[in-house]
Design a protein around this motif. Structure first.
Motif, PDB file in Angstrom:
ATOM      1  N   LYS B   3       0.837  -1.191   0.000  1.00 42.44           N
ATOM      2  CA  LYS B   3       0.000   0.000   0.000  1.00 42.44           C
ATOM      3  C   LYS B   3       0.883   1.255   0.000  1.00 42.44           C
ATOM      4  O   LYS B   3       1.892   1.299   0.698  1.00 42.44           O
ATOM      5  CB  LYS B   3      -0.869  -0.019   1.268  1.00 42.44           C
ATOM      6  N   GLU B   4       0.493   2.203  -0.766  1.00 47.13           N
ATOM      7  CA  GLU B   4       1.272   3.436  -0.815  1.00 47.13           C
ATOM      8  C   GLU B   4       1.102   4.213   0.490  1.00 47.13           C
ATOM      9  O   GLU B   4      -0.002   4.459   0.922  1.00 47.13           O
ATOM     10  CB  GLU B   4       0.777   4.302  -1.983  1.00 47.13           C
ATOM     11  N   ARG B   5       2.221   4.531   1.130  1.00 43.92           N
ATOM     12  CA  ARG B   5       2.131   5.271   2.391  1.00 43.92           C
ATOM     13  C   ARG B   5       2.971   6.527   2.286  1.00 43.92           C
ATOM     14  O   ARG B   5       4.187   6.455   2.210  1.00 43.92           O
ATOM     15  CB  ARG B   5       2.636   4.418   3.551  1.00 43.92           C
ATOM     16  N   LYS B   6       2.299   7.653   2.268  1.00 47.61           N
ATOM     17  CA  LYS B   6       3.026   8.921   2.267  1.00 47.61           C
ATOM     18  C   LYS B   6       3.094   9.414   3.712  1.00 47.61           C
ATOM     19  O   LYS B   6       2.088   9.790   4.299  1.00 47.61           O
ATOM     20  CB  LYS B   6       2.281   9.956   1.424  1.00 47.61           C
ATOM     21  N   ILE B   7       4.289   9.381   4.280  1.00 56.18           N
ATOM     22  CA  ILE B   7       4.443   9.835   5.663  1.00 56.18           C
ATOM     23  C   ILE B   7       4.473  11.364   5.680  1.00 56.18           C
ATOM     24  O   ILE B   7       5.288  11.994   5.009  1.00 56.18           O
ATOM     25  CB  ILE B   7       5.736   9.273   6.293  1.00 56.18           C
ATOM     26  N   ASP B  13       4.502   9.426  13.195  1.00 58.40           N
ATOM     27  CA  ASP B  13       4.270   8.358  12.234  1.00 58.40           C
ATOM     28  C   ASP B  13       2.868   8.444  11.605  1.00 58.40           C
ATOM     29  O   ASP B  13       2.076   7.506  11.696  1.00 58.40           O
ATOM     30  CB  ASP B  13       4.475   6.994  12.922  1.00 58.40           C
ATOM     31  N   THR B  15       0.398   9.158   8.242  1.00 55.75           N
ATOM     32  CA  THR B  15       0.353   9.189   6.787  1.00 55.75           C
ATOM     33  C   THR B  15      -0.634  10.249   6.312  1.00 55.75           C
ATOM     34  O   THR B  15      -1.502  10.693   7.056  1.00 55.75           O
ATOM     35  CB  THR B  15      -0.103   7.833   6.222  1.00 55.75           C
ATOM     36  N   GLU B  16      -0.483  10.589   5.036  1.00 49.29           N
ATOM     37  CA  GLU B  16      -1.408  11.550   4.427  1.00 49.29           C
ATOM     38  C   GLU B  16      -2.845  11.029   4.541  1.00 49.29           C
ATOM     39  O   GLU B  16      -3.775  11.778   4.834  1.00 49.29           O
ATOM     40  CB  GLU B  16      -1.024  11.777   2.957  1.00 49.29           C
ATOM     41  N   GLU B  17      -2.983   9.720   4.328  1.00 50.57           N
ATOM     42  CA  GLU B  17      -4.298   9.093   4.408  1.00 50.57           C
ATOM     43  C   GLU B  17      -4.954   9.305   5.784  1.00 50.57           C
ATOM     44  O   GLU B  17      -6.150   9.568   5.887  1.00 50.57           O
ATOM     45  CB  GLU B  17      -4.098   7.593   4.158  1.00 50.57           C
ATOM     46  N   GLU B  18      -4.136   9.198   6.828  1.00 51.55           N
ATOM     47  CA  GLU B  18      -4.680   9.387   8.181  1.00 51.55           C
ATOM     48  C   GLU B  18      -5.126  10.834   8.416  1.00 51.55           C
ATOM     49  O   GLU B  18      -6.134  11.088   9.075  1.00 51.55           O
ATOM     50  CB  GLU B  18      -3.641   8.966   9.240  1.00 51.55           C
TER      51      GLU B  18
END
Lengths: 360, 91
Positions: B3-7, B13, B15-18
């Motif tokens: 999965k793509e994870r952009k920190i 820690d 991610t952009e998603e979070e």
């Protein structure tokens, strides 16, 4: 019945939550964002070891609510129940510690007087020379104030409460038997207005012509970088006013009990940082290598006689829910909010008579 | 597939998603977003992540970075060990 609540801290939201549970139409106004006030700036110590006997039942009931509310509102309050320690660093305060324990015993709460060496058994790096006597209660510990506020807000919204942020109340007009509240150029009509504005409560009271004169207290708090779980209980030195614990995120959080100020001021000071660093490294010397990441200040209020100000005023429909005081807002607010909601619904509630705003 | 994870925030820690998820949950002003996600509250105190968070918030809400503003900047500027602070003078 329509109720307007001024201030979305833990007191205002608890009141709104319990009112809305009974189907009452509630709107909450927050001058800035959720957590802007004292409910977002405190260190989260909760315990039945509250310093005024009148408040012990409310501290106990609040602890019970902190157990049941998370599943009710579907939000984890990150409550770490690892107990609460009070320290005394002089003989006069040691007597207060002994008295406090015997009062708790009368309420059937198990707590005990312990020596500084026994504190060291609970916190291995504690310096026993930094205190003369202590008390320990297994109930309570540290709650994270932010999810308490978010969770109560979620519960309120589920019950249909409207929470308006960036909504500073500018004016409150008496309009027959109702109130007109002016916010951001809009007008709202209510049967009851609840003043849960914390340190801003005096200003809100003044809008309806009540000179309340709650004490305003400024307090500073700080956190260090995060480390693995190291300090379990909440520790509060009643002599120096210094308190410290560890958050669920691993930061060592602590502060020093505030002082009464003439006006609202949330500036941070180097004096606090230095005083805290001296005190906390004397109490737990190993902390000296940890770095302070951030410090801030908050303001809260306390009733002139040291007790909360909760109930009806001489102005019919204007309700006080403020003045909760030092080291206890988080400890007693959920239960006070619950009882205040009953008072508003029924028109009377003897459980909170001691906090009657008209006692002064 | 990884999965793509952009920190976005390395201290906490995140991610952009979070961050996007939190905005969608309703924590859509910067001060609330900071508290809900922990972004800008780690060791860097926002030096590494604040602008990313503002950028994501701007993209999601359509507000300009000027309207969003920045978080309250709190002392100390850099982390200071307690043993240094404890050498200070107070009255």
């Amino acid at each position: 019945m329509k109720v307007g609540v001024v201030g979305a801290g833990v007191m205002g939201l608890s009141t709104a939550y319990f009112l809305s549970k009974s189907g009452i139409d509630v709107t909450v106004f927050e001058q800035k964002y959720l957590l802007y006030g004292a409910s977002g700036r405190n260190s989260g110590g909760v315990s039945p070891m509250v310093d005024r006997e009148e408040l012990i039942p409310f501290a106990l009931e609040s602890l019970r609510l902190y157990d049941t509310l998370p599943s009710e509102v579907n939000f984890n309050f990150l409550f770490r129940k690892n107990g609460y320690i009070k320290l005394a660093s002089d003989e006069g305060d040691a007597e207060k510690i002994r008295e406090g324990v015997s009062v708790l015993r009368r309420f059937g709460i198990s707590s005990k007087v312990i020596s500084p060496e026994e504190v060291k058994e609970i916190i291995p790096d504690f310096n026993p020379d930094s205190a003369v006597l202590a008390s320990y209660c297994r109930e309570g510990g540290v709650i994270f104030p932010w999810p308490v506020v978010w969770g109560l807000a979620r519960g309120c919204r589920e019950n249909g409460v409207e929470i308006r942020t960036e909504a500073r109340v500018e004016k409150i007009e008496r309009n027959g038997s109702r109130f007109t509240v002016h916010v951001n150029g809009e007008k709202y009509e209510f049967d009851f207005v609840v003043n849960s504005a914390g340190a801003w409560s005096n200003e809100v009271s003044r809008m309806v012509g009540i000179e309340q004169n709650n004490m305003i207290i400024k307090e500073e708090v700080c956190v260090t970088e995060s480390i693995k779980p190291y300090i379990n209980p909440y520790i509060y030195d009643i002599t120096s006013g210094l308190y410290v614990t560890q958050t669920a995120r691993g930061e060592i959080i602590g502060g020093i009990t505030g002082k009464s100020v003439d006006r609202i001021d949330t500036s941070s000071t180097v004096e606090f940082a230095v005083r805290y660093a001296k005190g906390v490294t004397r109490m737990i010397p190993k902390l000296k290598g940890l770095a302070m990441l951030r410090q801030w200040a908050g303001v809260y209020d306390e009733g002139r006689d040291g007790l909360p100000v909760v109930g009806f005023t001489e102005i019919d429909g204007f309700v006080q829910a403020n003045g909760l005081g030092k080291h206890r807002g988080m400890m007693i607010a959920p239960a006070l909010g619950k009882e205040l909601a009953k008072l508003i619904e029924r028109g009377e509630n003897s459980a909170i008579k001691k906090f009657d705003p008209q006692r002064f | 597939m990884v999965k793509e994870r952009k920190i976005v925030c390395r201290c906490e820690d995140l991610t952009e998603e979070e961050i996007v998820h939190a905005i969608e949950e309703g924590y859509s002003d910067l001060e609330s977003l900071k508290r809900y996600t922990g972004a800008t509250t780690g060791a860097c105190q926002g030096k590494g992540c604040l602008m990313h968070v503002v950028r994501i918030l701007s993209q999601k809400t359509g507000k300009s970075p000027d309207e969003i503003g920045i978080t309250t900047q709190r002392p100390p500027v850099n982390p200071v060990p307690l043993y240094i602070l404890s050498e200070g003078d107070v009255e």
